[in-house]
Design an enzyme around this catalytic site. Structure first.
Site, short mmCIF file in Angstrom:
data_model
loop_
_atom_site.label_atom_id
_atom_site.label_comp_id
_atom_site.label_asym_id
_atom_site.label_seq_id
_atom_site.Cartn_x
_atom_site.Cartn_y
_atom_site.Cartn_z
N HIS A 72 10.77 -8.87 8.76
CA HIS A 72 11.51 -8.22 7.69
C HIS A 72 12.30 -7.05 8.26
O HIS A 72 11.73 -6.17 8.92
CB HIS A 72 10.57 -7.74 6.59
CG HIS A 72 10.20 -8.82 5.62
ND1 HIS A 72 9.89 -8.56 4.30
CD2 HIS A 72 10.11 -10.16 5.76
CE1 HIS A 72 9.61 -9.70 3.69
NE2 HIS A 72 9.72 -10.68 4.56
N TYR A 201 10.12 -2.55 -4.18
CA TYR A 201 9.33 -1.44 -4.72
C TYR A 201 10.05 -0.93 -5.95
O TYR A 201 11.22 -0.50 -5.87
CB TYR A 201 9.20 -0.31 -3.70
CG TYR A 201 8.31 -0.62 -2.51
CD1 TYR A 201 6.99 -0.21 -2.49
CD2 TYR A 201 8.80 -1.34 -1.42
CE1 TYR A 201 6.16 -0.48 -1.41
CE2 TYR A 201 7.99 -1.62 -0.32
CZ TYR A 201 6.67 -1.19 -0.33
OH TYR A 201 5.85 -1.48 0.74
N PRO A 293 -2.04 2.04 -0.71
CA PRO A 293 -1.35 0.92 -0.07
C PRO A 293 0.17 0.96 -0.17
O PRO A 293 0.84 0.10 0.41
CB PRO A 293 -1.91 -0.30 -0.82
CG PRO A 293 -2.32 0.23 -2.15
CD PRO A 293 -2.79 1.62 -1.90
N LYS A 297 0.17 1.11 5.28
CA LYS A 297 -0.32 1.74 6.51
C LYS A 297 -1.77 1.44 6.84
O LYS A 297 -2.22 1.72 7.96
CB LYS A 297 -0.16 3.27 6.40
CG LYS A 297 1.27 3.74 6.32
CD LYS A 297 2.04 3.35 7.55
CE LYS A 297 3.51 3.66 7.45
NZ LYS A 297 4.30 2.96 8.46
N TYR A 385 8.30 3.90 7.69
CA TYR A 385 7.84 2.61 7.18
C TYR A 385 7.57 1.64 8.34
O TYR A 385 6.55 0.94 8.32
CB TYR A 385 8.88 2.02 6.24
CG TYR A 385 8.35 0.86 5.41
CD1 TYR A 385 7.79 1.07 4.16
CD2 TYR A 385 8.38 -0.45 5.90
CE1 TYR A 385 7.29 0.02 3.40
CE2 TYR A 385 7.88 -1.51 5.15
CZ TYR A 385 7.34 -1.27 3.91
OH TYR A 385 6.83 -2.31 3.17
#
Length: 392
Positions: A72, A201, A293, A297, A385
């Site tokens: 991704h 998100y 979550p 991580k 990220y």
């Protein structure tokens, strides 16, 4: 029995450490209180940073992750009814994440360990740690009604938050930091194609939502819920309806629904125990820290702990140096707190807090608007990220 490193816990962190140590010629035995089938049945995360992929490669178990994992290069942030893409790959200097289920990571590591003929004791009862403050640590456990002793040089506590490792440390020797969030995640796993090829998100007036996946045909979805919710109250139909309400019109139209394979509610919290080394006992993964979550991580932070411990033990046995061991806790905690900060920030940004209705929601939307319009802000998100570089 006697071994060089006794590993407590056969989750992905314990199994990864065992495989890395084996590759380095360091003998190890894993003790696990549950059965192998139980360990494999746990539904967990599925977004792997490059550092985790690199460690799987070093352990010789990255073949299936490379073949079946989904690289991704970006994520999408949804707010005020519109999606905005964050170019992780472009903003982070070419890094990316790989979607590959934690269950599959565990399976690969289990199979590699079995193929190497390494010892894993499942359903080990009454595990107790002894002498780790001296030079002759050992672990006792029961199996088949008999008490057995495993003598070792070091103990690696990879047995999670509720495990025996951290609890074996005297109360005055460890400092614990914790933040409990006023909501949880209601999650569903289903064999349906993902609504988008990248994670979404969502920050909405109805609360947070996350559209994730485990493969091109298996999806993992979450919606923010109150802490007093009960999973039994949620039918599959009710979940899909609520998720659809939190998506933009295009995504809602594309959403494919189906029967759930698993449905659960997880509370969110941040937790850190300091230090992470006590004599010859080392804590790794959830035994030492928990992250919400949101930032993906948890598994990656556990993997980085294992990487540092692997290097420290290689130095000890191969170079007769104690530098890595002496600095293990300090080195890990620098990375841990950076990941805790990012996970707290991303959680605070994307969720609806009961006490912040109205004004708080508008502030979140303003920050999100700045985030997607500012290259500097987007870069900071992308760098965190995909994962900060390792220090080895």
């Amino acid at each position: 029995m006697r071994t060089q490193v006794a590993i407590i816990g056969a989750g992905p962190s314990g199994l990864l450490l065992g495989q890395l140590l084996h590759q380095a010629g360091i003998d190890n035995v894993i003790l696990e209180r549950q059965s192998g089938d139980y360990v494999l049945g746990r539904i967990r995360a599925g977004v792997l940073e490059q550092i985790t992929m690199d460690l799987l490669k070093a352990a010789g178990v990255d073949r299936r992750a490379l073949a079946e994992g989904l690289p991704h290069d970006g994520i999408e942030l949804l707010f005020k009814g519109r999606r905005h893409r964050i170019d992780l790959h472009g903003l982070s200097g070419g890094k990316r994440v790989t979607v590959y289920g934690q269950t599959e990571v565990t399976r690969d590591l289990m199979e590699a360990r079995a193929a190497a003929g390494l010892v894993t004791v499942y359903e080990a009862g009454d595990v107790a740690l002894h002498g780790f403050d001296g030079d002759r640590p050992s672990v006792t456990y029961t199996q088949d009604g008999q008490t057995r002793t495993l003598a070792c040089d070091f103990i690696a506590g990879c047995d999670g938050y509720h495990g025996v490792s951290r609890k074996s440390v005297p109360a005055g020797a460890v400092t614990e930091y914790e933040k409990v969030y006023p909501f949880g995640w209601l999650g569903i796993l289903a064999d349906v194609p993902p609504v988008s090829h990248e994670l979404i998100y969502a920050n909405t007036e109805r609360g947070f939502a996350l559209c994730s996946m485990r493969s091109t045909q298996r999806s993992r979805y979450y919606v923010q819920c109150s802490l007093d919710e009960q999973v039994e109250r949620w039918s599959d139909e009710a979940f899909w309806d609520e998720l659809r309400r939190r998506l933009d019109p295009e995504a809602a139209e594309r959403l494919v629904t189906g029967p759930s394979l698993e449905k659960s509610i997880a509370p969110l919290r941040s937790f850190v125990a300091e230090p992470m080394r006590f004599g010859r006992l080392f804590l790794a993964g959830d035994a030492a820290h928990i992250v919400p979550p949101t930032g993906a991580k948890g598994l990656n932070l556990a993997a980085s702990d294992v990487g540092y411990l692997w290097q420290a033990l290689r130095e000890h046995y191969g170079e007769k140096s104690s530098a890595g061991i002496d600095h293990y806790s300090e080195t890990c905690l620098r990375r841990v707190w950076k990941a805790e900060r990012f996970s707290w920030w991303f959680t605070s940004l994307m969720h609806r807090f009961p006490e912040n209705a109205g004004f708080g929601q508008k502030i979140q939307e303003a920050e999100l608007d700045y985030l997607v319009q500012s290259r500097a802000a987007s870069t900071a998100l992308a760098e965190n990220y995909v994962g900060l570089p390792a220090e080895w």
